[in-house]
Motif scaffolding. Structure first.
Motif, PDB file in Angstrom:
ATOM      1  N   HIS A  29       5.777  -2.935   6.031  1.00 63.52           N
ATOM      2  CA  HIS A  29       7.248  -1.966   5.956  1.00 63.52           C
ATOM      3  C   HIS A  29       7.197  -1.429   5.075  1.00 63.52           C
ATOM      4  O   HIS A  29       7.308  -2.140   3.467  1.00 63.52           O
ATOM      5  N   ASN A  30       7.664  -0.547   4.345  1.00 62.45           N
ATOM      6  CA  ASN A  30       7.962  -0.072   3.474  1.00 62.45           C
ATOM      7  C   ASN A  30       9.865   0.732   3.705  1.00 62.45           C
ATOM      8  O   ASN A  30      10.208   1.413   4.140  1.00 62.45           O
ATOM      9  N   THR A  31      10.339   0.037   3.080  1.00 63.53           N
ATOM     10  CA  THR A  31      12.236   0.297   2.881  1.00 63.53           C
ATOM     11  C   THR A  31      12.369   2.284   2.171  1.00 63.53           C
ATOM     12  O   THR A  31      13.132   2.896   2.335  1.00 63.53           O
ATOM     13  N   LEU A  32      11.888   1.924   1.254  1.00 59.94           N
ATOM     14  CA  LEU A  32      12.351   3.322   0.132  1.00 59.94           C
ATOM     15  C   LEU A  32      11.801   4.249   0.099  1.00 59.94           C
ATOM     16  O   LEU A  32      12.095   5.215   0.391  1.00 59.94           O
ATOM     17  N   LEU A  33      10.242   4.395   0.899  1.00 56.07           N
ATOM     18  CA  LEU A  33       9.245   5.135   0.089  1.00 56.07           C
ATOM     19  C   LEU A  33       8.727   5.022   1.602  1.00 56.07           C
ATOM     20  O   LEU A  33       8.152   6.386   1.884  1.00 56.07           O
ATOM     21  N   SER A  67       3.161   2.977  -3.453  1.00 59.09           N
ATOM     22  CA  SER A  67       3.942   1.776  -2.830  1.00 59.09           C
ATOM     23  C   SER A  67       3.690   1.433  -1.664  1.00 59.09           C
ATOM     24  O   SER A  67       3.756   1.067  -0.316  1.00 59.09           O
ATOM     25  N   ARG A  68       2.461   3.167  -1.437  1.00 58.63           N
ATOM     26  CA  ARG A  68       2.057   3.619   0.553  1.00 58.63           C
ATOM     27  C   ARG A  68       0.853   2.309   0.433  1.00 58.63           C
ATOM     28  O   ARG A  68       0.537   1.728   1.899  1.00 58.63           O
ATOM     29  N   HIS A  69      -0.182   2.543  -0.431  1.00 57.83           N
ATOM     30  CA  HIS A  69      -1.052   1.627  -0.260  1.00 57.83           C
ATOM     31  C   HIS A  69      -1.586   0.738  -1.164  1.00 57.83           C
ATOM     32  O   HIS A  69      -2.589  -0.028  -1.365  1.00 57.83           O
ATOM     33  N   GLY A  70      -1.222   0.566  -2.307  1.00 58.20           N
ATOM     34  CA  GLY A  70      -1.201  -0.784  -3.509  1.00 58.20           C
ATOM     35  C   GLY A  70      -0.688  -1.601  -3.059  1.00 58.20           C
ATOM     36  O   GLY A  70      -1.048  -2.982  -4.102  1.00 58.20           O
ATOM     37  N   TRP A  71       0.642  -1.886  -2.543  1.00 55.19           N
ATOM     38  CA  TRP A  71       0.561  -3.635  -1.961  1.00 55.19           C
ATOM     39  C   TRP A  71      -1.028  -4.002  -1.825  1.00 55.19           C
ATOM     40  O   TRP A  71      -0.600  -5.614  -1.539  1.00 55.19           O
ATOM     41  N   PHE A 114       5.297  15.320 -11.438  1.00 57.16           N
ATOM     42  CA  PHE A 114       4.887  15.264  -9.750  1.00 57.16           C
ATOM     43  C   PHE A 114       3.685  14.149 -10.566  1.00 57.16           C
ATOM     44  O   PHE A 114       3.641  13.523  -8.540  1.00 57.16           O
ATOM     45  N   ILE A 115       2.843  14.566 -10.989  1.00 60.66           N
ATOM     46  CA  ILE A 115       1.504  13.286 -11.243  1.00 60.66           C
ATOM     47  C   ILE A 115       2.213  11.809 -10.367  1.00 60.66           C
ATOM     48  O   ILE A 115       1.850  11.171 -10.290  1.00 60.66           O
ATOM     49  N   SER A 116       3.363  11.872 -11.904  1.00 60.93           N
ATOM     50  CA  SER A 116       3.930  10.348 -11.464  1.00 60.93           C
ATOM     51  C   SER A 116       4.494  10.567 -10.465  1.00 60.93           C
ATOM     52  O   SER A 116       4.434   9.379  -9.577  1.00 60.93           O
ATOM     53  N   GLY A 117       5.100  10.864  -9.550  1.00 63.60           N
ATOM     54  CA  GLY A 117       5.586  11.376  -8.607  1.00 63.60           C
ATOM     55  C   GLY A 117       4.768  10.847  -7.121  1.00 63.60           C
ATOM     56  O   GLY A 117       4.632   9.470  -6.267  1.00 63.60           O
ATOM     57  N   ILE A 118       3.860  11.380  -7.287  1.00 62.16           N
ATOM     58  CA  ILE A 118       2.645  11.548  -6.168  1.00 62.16           C
ATOM     59  C   ILE A 118       1.487   9.684  -6.249  1.00 62.16           C
ATOM     60  O   ILE A 118       1.225   9.046  -5.356  1.00 62.16           O
ATOM     61  N   LEU A 119       1.483   9.290  -7.580  1.00 61.57           N
ATOM     62  CA  LEU A 119       1.066   8.226  -7.615  1.00 61.57           C
ATOM     63  C   LEU A 119       1.729   6.658  -7.691  1.00 61.57           C
ATOM     64  O   LEU A 119       1.085   6.211  -6.734  1.00 61.57           O
TER      65      LEU A 119
END
Length: 148
Positions: free
Chosen positions: A83-87, A22-26, A12-17
């Motif tokens: 833009h993010n295609t995967l997530l 992917s949304r903000h780390g770029w 669960f923690i890995s999924g949230i990370l």
């Protein structure tokens, strides 16, 4: 049973990370992670009252807008859009509406930018520069794509 909850918790923690990165780390990588300017278009650019507004989208049909970055250099504003295609499953809208508070009296040009390329979308003399391909009529009456 403890081992099961530990595995579920780590998953669960890995999924949230993964989702958060992917949304903000770029943004950590700056313009190198931004979309290619050739895949972006601007429908409206408004520069007034120290606020720049850009309304546009992407030519990719499956991408979701996740954010933008910008920098002002030499009287030009460079905007990187991601833009993010995967997530990008929260919303599948490729359209974006960007609002940037910046001293607009010193902005002469606005560009879409990635790591290696940039595309002029607005300048103080001409206003909005056509950035999306449009269909034009050929001499025989058939529609064809006209890309600049």
């Amino acid at each position: 049973m403890k081992k099961f909850f530990k595995i579920v918790g780590i998953g669960f923690i890995s999924g949230i990370l993964l989702f958060t990165l992917s949304r903000h780390g770029w943004r950590v990588f700056g313009f190198s992670m931004c979309d290619s300017p050739s895949s972006l278009y601007a429908e409206m650019v408004s520069v007034e009252n120290d606020i720049l507004r850009i309304k546009g989208g992407t030519t990719s049909s499956a991408s979701a807008y996740v954010g933008h970055i910008y920098v002002v250099e030499d009287r030009s504003l460079y905007v990187g859009v991601k833009h993010n295609t995967l997530l990008g499953f929260i919303n599948r809208w490729g359209d974006f509406y960007i609002r940037i508070a910046v001293d607009t009296t010193h902005i002469e040009n606005v560009y879409f930018k990635d790591k290696n390329r940039e595309k002029l979308i607005w300048n103080v003399h001409e206003g909005l520069i056509r950035t999306a391909p449009q269909a034009t009529q050929s001499i025989d009456g058939a529609a064809e794509d006209n890309q600049e």
